[in-house]
Design a protein around this motif. Structure first.
Motif, PDB file in Angstrom:
ATOM      1  N   ALA A   1      24.300  51.201  -1.772  1.00 13.99           N
ATOM      2  CA  ALA A   1      25.202  52.014  -0.957  1.00 13.99           C
ATOM      3  C   ALA A   1      24.669  53.435  -0.947  1.00 13.99           C
ATOM      4  O   ALA A   1      24.128  53.917  -1.947  1.00 13.99           O
ATOM      5  CB  ALA A   1      26.612  51.975  -1.526  1.00 13.99           C
TER       6      ALA A   1
ATOM      7  N   ILE B   1      26.289  50.436   3.497  1.00 12.93           N
ATOM      8  CA  ILE B   1      26.185  49.435   2.444  1.00 12.93           C
ATOM      9  C   ILE B   1      25.204  48.391   2.950  1.00 12.93           C
ATOM     10  O   ILE B   1      25.277  47.964   4.108  1.00 12.93           O
ATOM     11  CB  ILE B   1      27.555  48.777   2.165  1.00 12.93           C
TER      12      ILE B   1
ATOM     13  N   THR C   1      22.962  44.701   1.744  1.00 16.66           N
ATOM     14  CA  THR C   1      22.623  43.690   0.751  1.00 16.66           C
ATOM     15  C   THR C   1      21.128  43.721   0.483  1.00 16.66           C
ATOM     16  O   THR C   1      20.341  44.153   1.326  1.00 16.66           O
ATOM     17  CB  THR C   1      23.035  42.280   1.210  1.00 16.66           C
TER      18      THR C   1
ATOM     19  N   TYR D   1      30.408  52.518   6.411  1.00 13.76           N
ATOM     20  CA  TYR D   1      31.751  52.644   5.867  1.00 13.76           C
ATOM     21  C   TYR D   1      32.125  54.110   5.750  1.00 13.76           C
ATOM     22  O   TYR D   1      31.265  54.978   5.779  1.00 13.76           O
ATOM     23  CB  TYR D   1      31.911  51.887   4.552  1.00 13.76           C
TER      24      TYR D   1
ATOM     25  N   ARG E   1      38.053  52.519   4.871  1.00 14.40           N
ATOM     26  CA  ARG E   1      38.512  52.006   3.583  1.00 14.40           C
ATOM     27  C   ARG E   1      40.007  52.176   3.380  1.00 14.40           C
ATOM     28  O   ARG E   1      40.685  51.261   2.932  1.00 14.40           O
ATOM     29  CB  ARG E   1      37.756  52.705   2.454  1.00 14.40           C
TER      30      ARG E   1
ATOM     31  N   ASN F   1      34.172  48.084   4.324  1.00 14.94           N
ATOM     32  CA  ASN F   1      34.561  48.758   3.091  1.00 14.94           C
ATOM     33  C   ASN F   1      34.281  47.811   1.925  1.00 14.94           C
ATOM     34  O   ASN F   1      34.106  46.603   2.125  1.00 14.94           O
ATOM     35  CB  ASN F   1      36.035  49.195   3.145  1.00 14.94           C
ATOM     36  N   PRO F   2      34.226  48.331   0.709  1.00 16.63           N
ATOM     37  CA  PRO F   2      33.912  47.470  -0.425  1.00 16.63           C
ATOM     38  C   PRO F   2      34.886  46.298  -0.596  1.00 16.63           C
ATOM     39  O   PRO F   2      34.478  45.184  -0.936  1.00 16.63           O
ATOM     40  CB  PRO F   2      33.977  48.425  -1.623  1.00 16.63           C
ATOM     41  N   GLU F   3      36.165  46.532  -0.322  1.00 12.66           N
ATOM     42  CA  GLU F   3      37.153  45.471  -0.507  1.00 12.66           C
ATOM     43  C   GLU F   3      36.966  44.340   0.502  1.00 12.66           C
ATOM     44  O   GLU F   3      37.128  43.165   0.174  1.00 12.66           O
ATOM     45  CB  GLU F   3      38.572  46.060  -0.412  1.00 12.66           C
TER      46      GLU F   3
ATOM     47  N   LEU G   1      34.155  43.461   1.741  1.00 11.31           N
ATOM     48  CA  LEU G   1      32.970  42.721   1.287  1.00 11.31           C
ATOM     49  C   LEU G   1      33.307  41.802   0.114  1.00 11.31           C
ATOM     50  O   LEU G   1      32.758  40.697   0.005  1.00 11.31           O
ATOM     51  CB  LEU G   1      31.842  43.687   0.941  1.00 11.31           C
ATOM     52  N   ILE G   2      34.224  42.231  -0.749  1.00  7.69           N
ATOM     53  CA  ILE G   2      34.689  41.352  -1.830  1.00  7.69           C
ATOM     54  C   ILE G   2      35.408  40.147  -1.236  1.00  7.69           C
ATOM     55  O   ILE G   2      35.203  39.006  -1.672  1.00  7.69           O
ATOM     56  CB  ILE G   2      35.586  42.115  -2.819  1.00  7.69           C
TER      57      ILE G   2
END
Length: 142
Positions: free
Chosen positions: A8, A21, A23, A32, A37, A45-47, A49-50
Motif C-alpha cells: 500500500a 493497494i 497484490t 483508496y 473507507r 478499502n482494506p475492509e 479486500l478482507i
C-alpha cells in the motif's frame, strides 16, 4: 508454502490524502481514500479486500468440503458483508455475514448446511478473523 504479499502507498494526510493497494503478483491494484473507507467514495478499502478474501476462501473451502463428502458442486457463490463499526476501542471489524448459494446435485438441505458450517469453521480466513469477529453464515441450496 509461499508467502503472500501486498503493498500500500499513501500520499497526504488522512482525510484529504489517497493511495493505492496492490497484490504481490499484480492480480489486483486499486485506489483508496478516506472517503472510500469511511464514507461512500469511489475506490476500494482494506475492509472490502478482507471481505473479498473471506468470500473467496470460504467458497474454495466449501467446494473442497463438498468433494470430501462425496458431492460435486457445480458452483458456489459467496457474498461476504463486512461490518466496520465505531466501537469504544475505535473502528473495528465487528461482524462478517457470509451468504452463499451452492449448486450441488444429490444433496439434501440438512447435509448441505452441515457441510457449509464445517467449511466456515475450517476456512483459513474465518479462523484468522474468528477470535474477535462474529461470523454468520446463510447457506442456500440452488
Amino acid at each position: 508454502m509461499p508467502i503472500r504479499t501486498a503493498t500500500a502507498h499513501w500520499d497526504g494526510n488522512l482525510t484529504e490524502g489517497s493511495g493505492t493497494i496492490k497484490t504481490g503478483k499484480g492480480g489486483y491494484q486499486g485506489n483508496y481514500s478516506f472517503k472510500s473507507r469511511f464514507e461512500e467514495g469511489e475506490g476500494t478499502n482494506p475492509e472490502e479486500l478482507i471481505a473479498a478474501a473471506h468470500s473467496g476462501c470460504f467458497s474454495m473451502a466449501f467446494s473442497k468440503a463438498l468433494a470430501d463428502a462425496g458431492y460435486t458442486g457445480t458452483s458456489v457463490e459467496t457474498v461476504a458483508k463486512l461490518h466496520f463499526d465505531k466501537t469504544d476501542a475505535g473502528f473495528s471489524v465487528t461482524r462478517i455475514d457470509l451468504e452463499t448459494v451452492g449448486t450441488v446435485a444429490g444433496i439434501d438441505d440438512s447435509e448441505f448446511q452441515k457441510i457449509a458450517q464445517a467449511a466456515k469453521e475450517g476456512c483459513p480466513i474465518s479462523r484468522l478473523l474468528a477470535p474477535g469477529t462474529e461470523i454468520t453464515l446463510s447457506a442456500k441450496l440452488a
